[in-house]
Design an enzyme around this catalytic site. Structure first.
Site, PDB file in Angstrom:
ATOM      1  N   HIS A 345       0.824  -1.209   0.000  1.00  0.00           N
ATOM      2  CA  HIS A 345       0.000   0.000   0.000  1.00  0.00           C
ATOM      3  C   HIS A 345       0.853   1.251   0.000  1.00  0.00           C
ATOM      4  O   HIS A 345       2.054   1.227   0.268  1.00  0.00           O
ATOM      5  CB  HIS A 345      -0.974   0.003   1.181  1.00  0.00           C
ATOM      6  N   CYS A 363       3.701  -4.832   6.387  1.00  0.00           N
ATOM      7  CA  CYS A 363       3.306  -4.638   5.000  1.00  0.00           C
ATOM      8  C   CYS A 363       4.489  -4.182   4.151  1.00  0.00           C
ATOM      9  O   CYS A 363       5.575  -3.920   4.649  1.00  0.00           O
ATOM     10  CB  CYS A 363       2.194  -3.600   4.907  1.00  0.00           C
TER      11      CYS A 363
END
Length: 424
Positions: A345, A363
């Site tokens: 992201h 992430c």
């Protein structure tokens, strides 16, 4: 048809409303040569950035019932509410109607006079997957967004298979056929025998059971680019367990587009994007830090959202008061890699770390801007150039290898292991 039921039993609170968040701190040294003292200081800076990002953003907090990933949901009771602000837009659509009805319809709803709640105008249909996207703003005009995809239940004597990818879609070479059944299957052999998956590439396709409610199909190697895959569900009359029978007779298909495999190297802090055998871009990244390393392994992009909210409390990353170490209401360009909350992201709140240090909560972070409106950022480029089913391979992370059933990630099993999980 896209089906968030694939996350059944695995999501463990890490829905779109609270995925694992990449929050990184400054510093140019690599993860390989950081001292314990440097790690400690960087961890403190990460917490400070978590708090600063949370405080600087919207105080509006959206709650959607049912929660993302819910299954066997009642046809009444759906509601969107907000505290600390007002709803500015709520969109609800049918993602898939599993009884054979037409999908992709907008569901009409009613917003309360004070702007703090929204409800659909009519009861929902049985055996249908819905998606809600809600936006809100606080008193200072700061925006937040939340998403929920859920599926309503079927009658007690009936079972249905909810599957991904969507009929008629184009996906990447890593996308398996994943079927989640809304009731436990005791007679796996009969159910699997009633389903066929074939490819125009003539690849052998084999099913593998993850528990008694999920059956995935894939070939030994990735699907061939530009091939077409057809699935036939011949479940009508098939008994899954005593007194519970199927009703589906459907044929669906999807197209495999280009081949794209992106390798994220946690040691070099670079992600190399390879399409159809050629490197098309290398992107600086920040992956999981010492306390929350990113999983290694082959992961498939299963969802894409322009913006979503991520809260550390939903995945157990909390402060002493129990609140999340971070609560970012507008994380841009979010692409899910696992059920447990691993994403690629955009990150607009941490500067100077991409390509230099691993300090995220698990992430893979790419440089972005607030709102995600700048198409020139790395995150926007990767989002716009990725499709569902593309593969992200993570290497050189100390985080261990991801479980094959944590997302659409069966490629992390050997072919012999995969075949051993077939019931036919």
């Amino acid at each position: 048809m896209t089906d968030s039921k694939r996350r059944k039993g695995l999501i463990a609170g890490a829905a779109l409303l609270g995925g694992v968040l990449t929050v990184a701190a400054g510093g140019a040294s690599s993860a390989a040569d950081r001292s314990d003292a440097a790690n400690t200081g960087r961890h403190e800076n990460t917490q400070q950035m978590d708090e600063a990002a949370s405080q600087a953003d919207s105080q509006a907090n959206i709650n959607i019932v049912p929660q993302d990933g819910s299954t066997d949901v009642a046809t009444g009771g759906t509601k969107v509410t907000v505290t600390g602000g007002k709803l500015t837009d709520v969109t609800m659509t049918t993602v898939a109607a599993h009884g054979g009805q037409a999908a992709q319809k907008t569901v009409a709803g009613t917003l309360s006079a004070d702007g703090t709640s929204w409800r659909p105008q009519q009861a929902l249909a049985h055996s249908t997957t819905y998606k809600i996207t809600a936006q809100a703003a606080d008193s200072q005009g700061r925006k937040t967004v939340a998403n929920s995809t859920f599926t309503t239940g079927s009658p007690a004597n009936m079972f249905l298979g909810h599957f991904t990818p969507e009929d008629g879609s184009t996906v990447g070479v890593g996308m398996p056929v994943s079927i989640n059944f809304d009731k436990p299957v005791k007679n796996r052999q009969a159910v699997q025998s009633a389903i066929s998956v074939v490819s125009s590439s003539n690849q052998q396709v084999v099913g593998h059971w993850f528990g008694n409610q999920r059956l995935d199909f894939r070939p030994k190697d990735y699907w061939k680019p530009n091939s077409h895959v057809t699935m036939k569900l011949g479940l009508n009359g098939v008994e899954a367990s005593p007194g519970v029978h199927g009703v589906q007779n459907r044929t669906v298909g999807f197209t495999v587009g280009h081949s794209q495999v992106s390798t994220a190297d946690a040691k070099t802090h670079r992600m190399t994007v390879v399409r159809d055998g050629k490197v098309i871009r290398t992107l600086p990244i920040s992956s999981g830090g010492k306390d929350h390393p990113t999983y290694n392994g082959l992961m498939v992009i299963s969802e894409k959202d322009q913006q979503t909210r991520m809260n550390g409390a939903t995945v157990g990353i909390t402060k002493k008061d129990g609140k999340g170490q971070y609560d970012i209401p507008d994380v841009p360009h979010a692409m899910r890699l696992s059920n447990s909350g691993t994403f690629v992201h955009g990150n607009y709140w941490s500067g100077g770390v991409f390509g230099k240090a691993n300090t995220s909560h698990g992430c893979i972070g790419l440089q972005d801007v607030k709102g995600g409106k700048d198409p020139s950022t790395d995150a926007a480029w990767f989002f716009n150039n990725s499709q569902l089913g593309d593969v992200v391979k993570v290497i050189n992370s100390p985080g261990g290898t991801i479980r094959p059933d944590n997302g659409l990630n069966g490629w992390d099993m050997s072919w012999s292991q995969w075949v051993a999980g077939s019931a036919v």
